[in-house]
Every structure is written in C-alpha cells, then in structure tokens.
Enzyme design. Structure first.
Site, PDB file in Angstrom:
ATOM      1  N   ASP A   7      -7.876  -3.205   5.316  1.00 45.80           N
ATOM      2  CA  ASP A   7      -7.409  -2.359   6.408  1.00 45.80           C
ATOM      3  C   ASP A   7      -8.674  -1.636   6.871  1.00 45.80           C
ATOM      4  O   ASP A   7      -8.999  -0.562   6.383  1.00 45.80           O
ATOM      5  CB  ASP A   7      -6.373  -1.365   5.858  1.00 45.80           C
ATOM      6  CG  ASP A   7      -5.827  -0.438   6.934  1.00 45.80           C
ATOM      7  OD1 ASP A   7      -6.029  -0.718   8.128  1.00 45.80           O
ATOM      8  OD2 ASP A   7      -5.208   0.575   6.574  1.00 45.80           O
ATOM      9  N   SER A  28      -4.426   5.032   9.544  1.00 42.37           N
ATOM     10  CA  SER A  28      -3.723   4.451   8.401  1.00 42.37           C
ATOM     11  C   SER A  28      -2.879   5.562   7.793  1.00 42.37           C
ATOM     12  O   SER A  28      -3.422   6.595   7.384  1.00 42.37           O
ATOM     13  CB  SER A  28      -4.725   3.963   7.362  1.00 42.37           C
ATOM     14  OG  SER A  28      -5.587   3.030   7.963  1.00 42.37           O
TER      15      SER A  28
END
Ligand code: FAD
Length: 694
Positions: free
Chosen positions: A692, A454
C-alpha cells in the site's frame, strides 16, 4: 540437506498460500487516477452530447474526424486527451472530440474511415491493469475471439482502415510499466490497425511525465500531418467553453454553486450513495497532533461516518476533498485580474456539444478557484508557453515564449523552484494577466483532486469512525526558493486547530474557508469518500503478519494491530504480529508509541515493534537494515505462513524492502539471489506480499 528441505517447505507454503489466500496486494502504482466527471452540465446539454454508444455515428453527427479516447483514473490522462484535442484543432484544423472509453462500444471499429484518426491516451493502473473506465475496452480489444460488425476474423486484419495514435501514462517504479499502452498497441497492430508516430510512454516514477508527453508530441504531430495530409497553421486560441458573467444571478441565489460538490449538496439535501462522485460531509469527531517539531507535524483525525451508510474494512482508504488556501486563492484571482469581480456569477457552457464542463455551473470566480481547480500544483511548460499571447507586457511575453522553447531553462526557473502558476506569474510582471480568458484556465488547470489516506483504524473496533494519520506537508525541496505547502494536509491542520480552540487557524501562514460553502461544513466537517482496497489482514488471525511501515506508512498497521488486539481480547488466537517502524528520532516523531504499549498488553508476546531511528546515530538506520538484522525471524515467520505487508514511500523504501526480502530468503535458505527475488514475486502473485504505497 536441511536447507533443501526448508526450501521445499517454503515452496509448499507458497503453493498452499496461492490456493488458500488469493487476496491481491494493493499496489498504488497510482500513475494517475481518474477523477470522476463530477458535475453534470447543469445548463441542459448532456455531458457527451447524447446517449449513443456508437462512436462513428457520434463523429458523423458532430462533424469530427479525430476522436481522442482516454482511460483515466485521476484525471491526468483525461487532461492530456483534452490538450491533444485542443492542439489538434488549433494547430492542424482537426475536428476533434474527447471521449471516455467507457461511454462507447467498439464492435464497429472495423468501419472506422481511413481519413479519420483515433487517439488512445491510456493510464496504467495498479499492477499493470486498465483504469476503471478502460476495463471493457481492454477486455474487448484483447479478447481471444474479438469480432467486429463486418464479421472478419481477427486473423483477417479487420482494423486495417483504422489509423491510431497512442500515449501511455505509467510509472517505472512498478513492474508492469506502462502495460496498458503496450498491450493495446500490440492488440490494435495485430488486428491490422496502423499506428501513426511512436507509442508514447510517460514516466511518473522518474517525474518526467510532462516532458515525455511533450517530446512524444514533437514526433507524433509531423507523422500525423503526413499520414492525413494535414497542414499546420498559426495556432490561435479558441475557447472550448463560453464563460459569461450573469448579472441576473447573485452569489446568494440558491442555484449558484459556491463550492458544493454536487447538485444534491447544492440543494441542501445531500443523498447517498456516497462515492468518488458524491462525497459525504463527515464530522471530524476528534483531532490531535501526534508530533510537532520545527518544520513538521503529524495529524491524527477521527472522521465520523455515522448516517452516511458508508462502510469500510480495515486496510481501506479514505479520500479527503480539500479546499484551497485563501492566500493562494487571493493570489490567483489577483494575478489573473479577477479579484474585484471574484463574487460575480458565471455561467459556463461547452461551445462544442462534445465538450464537458468540468466544474459546476453557475458558480463564481471565487468558488471555482477555491473549491474546484488545482491552483497550487506544479505548472506545465506547455501551459506557460500558451499563456504568452495573453501576457500583460512584452518582457513577460518573451519570457513565456523562452520557457516554452527551452526545457532546461523552464526547469531552472519554474519546476526546480516549485512555483504554482500564480506564484510564478507574479515574478514575471507586476501587471495582472487580465487578458487570459477564464475558459483557458478551466481548460488548462486540473480539477482539484481528493487525496487518499490509508485508514489507520480497525473497522472491527470502530465501525463508524475512520482514523487518518497524515503528515502535514510544508517542504522546501533542495535548491528551491520556495516552500511547498500541501493543500489537503494544511487544510486538515487548520480544521484541527479550529476544533481545538484556535479561533483563526493559519497553519504555515495559510487560512482556509473552514465552514465551507454556505457554512455547510460548519461544526468541523470535511467531505470524504471511501475507497475499498485489497490490502487486508489474513482472515485467520492465527497467521503471523510482518508489517513494514516507516513514518505515516504505519497508518494501516495501526488499524491492523488495533484489530488483532481486539481479537486477542475476545480470546481468539492471534499469531505473531511484527511491525518494523522507522522515523527520525524516538523523542521526535515516533508515532503511536504509547498505543503500541497498550496493544502490547492485549497481544502479549505476539506483538513486536522493531524500530529504526535514522537520526540518532552517525549512521542512518532504516527499516530495511532492521529487516536484514532480523532475517532469521522474518524467514521463520514466512515459513509459518506469515503475510508480509509494506506501506509508505513507493519510490525508495518499498523497492528496497522488496530487494532486501529477496536477499533474506536467498541467504536464509542457501539459494541463489535470483531465487530469492523469484520467491518474493511468487509471494506477490499469491497475495502473501502486499503493498500500500504512494
Ligand atoms: P499536495 O498539495 O498534494 O502536495 C504534495 C506534494 O506535491 C508536495 O509535497 C510536493 O512534493 C508536490 N507539489 C505540490 N505542489 C507543487 C508545486 N507547485 N511545485 C512542485 N511540487 C509540488 N499520506 C499520509 O500522510 N498518510 C497516509 O496514510 C497516506 N495514505 C495514502 C494512501 C494512498 C493510496 C495514496 C495514493 C496516498 C496516501 N498518502 C498518505 C499521501 C496523500 O494522499 C497526500 O498525497 C499527501 O497528504 C499530500 O497531500 P497535500 O494535498 O497536503 O499535498
């Protein structure tokens, strides 16, 4: 009465949210992802043996009676499809071919002959969605007015001659567990097709994917034998690829792949567009350790995208293409008796026209093992048992047969010990397994996968540089005799050590070919690509955000906060920005604590970092506990149209946070528990709750 009003307000907010903000949460129910078929078959035969999109024609032309379609995102479904093809051919004499769902059309499935069979191996991706390569097939087969060439309507059971077999790859941590296989199975049945054997479902969430697959096959094959009148025979290994050593070529020859990911890289002139099929060799501009303690370290890297034409948005992912550690490459080559000829050039060709060569060719054994094969990953029971005929002695052979037949024994001896294939085989015999054909290894070992991170920077602040925040994996799982060393994170650590002046980096005793094939990664470069995600800040910065990101789960939130601080510095109105962060100890692994202070100066009171340190007191405190303690703040901000974000551990943390938020909403608004859960679901649907997680 006040609570009722609040409730109404919440519902109204959610409704407005639905209309105004329809960004879906990123939801890495990454059951498995598709690794693109990166390499064209450079020996001249086209990948799928021609361009026809007509599967019946293709099967006729190539004399096949069994097609195994796959919908795959990272390659696991594709691997399972290949394994089924191999087993079907070797054990039952089926004439099998593997087919990518996106390469064919389906209008003529109503003409599928009843003495043939189609398999559908289908991964579920994201929130119950098809994998990228299965989108069109999914749309077609589930379409309301699906029509076939024969002209029969859906009600007339147009697929009554189609026999099919199906297996799904899913993850029970997610709400839409194995949605793809369920939906396709239902649609095919509705259209009159006959399923043979059960619809299998593998569960990555429970870690039982491989065993679920093996158990499903045990029931499926007998059913298929009966349905098609097959006969089982003694399975003998038949290679799918011919691997020949080519003494006319030397590794220095410019036609030989020494680790280059694609042809343009080989030719020394890599060209964009850079994608999951074609990485950009990016310069690491800067690297440092965020913390280093006895058994753990965490990296921060700045990867330079300049000159790539790649762009990213805050919240996207960057994929790193790793290199295997030298220690494991040597071990693997040694165990399979390839050490002395590691630099011999090999040509790999599909024996059957439908076989795709999964790695670039010509190459060398060394390059194949170092750059293209996932040699460090867990070993499957089926793979080990099929090695038995090639064992160097009777004891090793008997042990491999026993492991194949006894799953508990396999668990105890292999999976619980976290061995990779070479590490385990080393314990079986001191002699090399030289009789194993190289084709067998290419067929049975996954292609080396890029790993996703990420992005921990804001594209507004640093347009051309992506930050990575990664914890280096070097873990001894409970009961294991063996430490698992993460492939990519140790590679990144080696790059960091090199960049910071260490001439011979060896993180956790590993060494890497840091300068890459033909020194093309020299000057500290790493192959990367960018994947866009839906994990996004609200477009209106005045909206509050609540972020829950313990450990490296804080990565995207560093990007979010960096962005909001920059907006505030420009004079924009930025709403409350609340981060729940958790780690072991303030003094040990509290990442970015100095940066939060700096951002705090720009954001003023609107930034609040709420910490949970799990190892500072007798009782472990996690972010979930802190959320509960701050229930009224959370509830209040949600009423102010806050977006709620969760990043990090999918299995436990994200689930708990989801549950706690439901309880907070119920408690704070005097609603029944189910109503709280329902509200979180609504938030997911309208994009105000985004995940996420991995
Ligand atoms: P690997 O070699 O892939 O090993 C990973 C784990 O697999 C090991 O810890 C072990 O549990 C298991 N394993 C490996 N080999 C064996 C074996 N032989 N036997 C048994 N078990 C084994 N990570 C971050 O640190 N920061 C991020 O920001 C981040 N973001 C992500 C975003 C997304 C969308 C996804 C999908 C993942 C993200 N990850 C992130 C995780 C990251 O992609 C990698 O999985 C992680 O860094 C480990 O990679 P590795 O190659 O070092 O380890």
């Amino acid at each position: 009465a006040q609570l009722d009003t609040l409730d109404l307000v919440v519902l109204a907010v959610l409704l407005v949210g639905t209309v105004a903000y329809f960004t879906k949460g990123t939801y890495w129910g990454v059951v498995e992802e598709r690794f693109p078929t990166l390499y064209s078959n450079t020996n001249g035969s086209t990948a799928a043996g021609g361009k026809s999109r007509d599967i019946l024609e293709k099967m006729d032309e190539t004399g096949k009676n069994c097609v195994i379609f796959y919908g795959s995102q990272t390659g696991t479904a594709e691997d399972y499809a290949s394994r089924l093809a191999k087993e079907g051919s070797q054990r039952f004499g089926l004439k099998t071919m593997v087919a990518d769902l996106e390469e064919y059309d389906y209008e003529n499935l109503d003409k599928f002959p009843d003495d043939k069979v189609a398999f559908f191996v289908l991964a579920t991706y994201g929130e119950g969605e098809p994998t990228d390569n299965a989108v069109e097939f999914h749309q077609f087969i589930t379409g309301e007015d699906v029509t076939f060439e024969g002209g029969a309507s859906a009600d007339e059971q147009p697929l009554s001659s189609l026999k099919y077999v199906t297996f799904g790859l899913g993850n029970n941590t997610y709400e839409h567990y194995n949605a793809m296989v369920r939906i396709i199975d239902e649609s095919l049945t509705k259209l009159g097709a006959k399923r043979i054997g059960p619809a299998g479902m593998g569960d990555d969430g429970a870690g039982t994917m491989e065993e679920d697959f093996l158990a499903w096959k045990e029931e499926m094959w007998p059913a298929l034998v009966q349905a098609l009148g097959l006969e089982e025979r003694e399975a003998t290994y038949e290679p799918i690829f011919s691997v020949t050593e080519d003494s006319a070529l030397s590794p220095e020859d410019e036609a030989v792949y020494l680790g280059e990911p694609t042809k343009t890289h080989l030719e020394g002139s890599p060209k964009g567009p850079y994608s999951a099929h074609n990485p950009f060799i990016a310069r690491i501009a800067e690297s440092r350790e965020l913390f280093t303690v006895k058994d753990r370290n965490c990296l921060h890297l700045e990867v330079d995208l300049a000159g790539s034409n790649l762009s990213y948005e805050t919240g996207d992912h960057v994929a790193v293409w790793p290199t295997n550690p030298g220690l494991e490459v040597d071990r693997f080559l040694c165990v399979f008796g390839l050490e002395e000829k590691r630099h011999s050039v090999i040509q790999i060709k599909g024996i059957d026209v439908t076989a795709k060569v999964p790695i670039p060719t010509p190459t060398t054994y060394d390059a194949a093992v170092r750059y293209y094969l996932e040699i460090c990953g867990p070993v499957s029971r089926q793979f080990l048992s099929s090695l038995a005929p090639f064992a160097p002695d009777e004891t090793a052979k008997a042990e491999l047969v026993r492991l194949g037949n006894d799953k508990d024994y396999f668990h105890e001896k292999v999976s619980a010990q976290c061995f990779n294939v070479a590490q385990f085989l080393e314990t079986l015999s001191s002699k090399p397994f030289s009789a194993v054909p190289f084709s067998f290894l290419i067929e049975g070992i996954h292609k080396l996968q890029p790993r996703y991170y990420s992005i921990s920077s804001s594209s507004l602040v640093q347009k051309n540089k992506v930050s990575i925040t990664a914890v280096v994996e070097s873990v001894r799982l409970p009961g294991a005799s063996h430490v698992v060393k993460g492939v990519t994170t140790n590679y990144l650590l080696a790059l960091k050590q090199k960049q910071n002046g260490d001439p011979a980096p060896d993180p956790h005793g590993l060494t890497y070919s840091i300068t890459g094939p033909r020194n093309k990664y020299d000057g500290i470069h790493v192959p990367v690509h960018i994947r866009h995600s839906n994990f996004k800040l609200p477009s209106d910065p005045s909206r509050p955000v609540i972020m829950v990101g313990p450990g490296t789960g804080a990565a995207p939130f560093r990007g979010f906060i960096q962005e909001r601080a920059a907006l505030a510095a420009r004079g924009e109105k930025v709403g409350p920005t609340v981060l729940f962060f958790g780690c072991r100890k303030r003094e040990e692994d509290f990442i970015y604590q100095d940066e939060w202070k700096v951002f705090g100066e720009q954001l003023g009171d609107s930034l609040k970092v709420i910490t949970a340190f799990s190892r500072e007191t007798d009782q472990k405190v996690y972010v979930q506990h802190r959320l509960r303690e701050h229930a009224s703040l959370v509830s209040y901000l949600l009423l102010q149209k806050a977006n709620f974000y969760v990043c990090g551990d999918a299995a436990r943390m994200a689930r708990d946070v989801n549950a706690v938020l439901g309880q907070i909403l119920a408690d704070q608004r005097g609603l029944p528990a189910e109503k709280g859960e329902e509200l979180v679901k609504q938030m997911r649907n309208n994009g105000t709750y985004q995940e996420d997680v991995w």
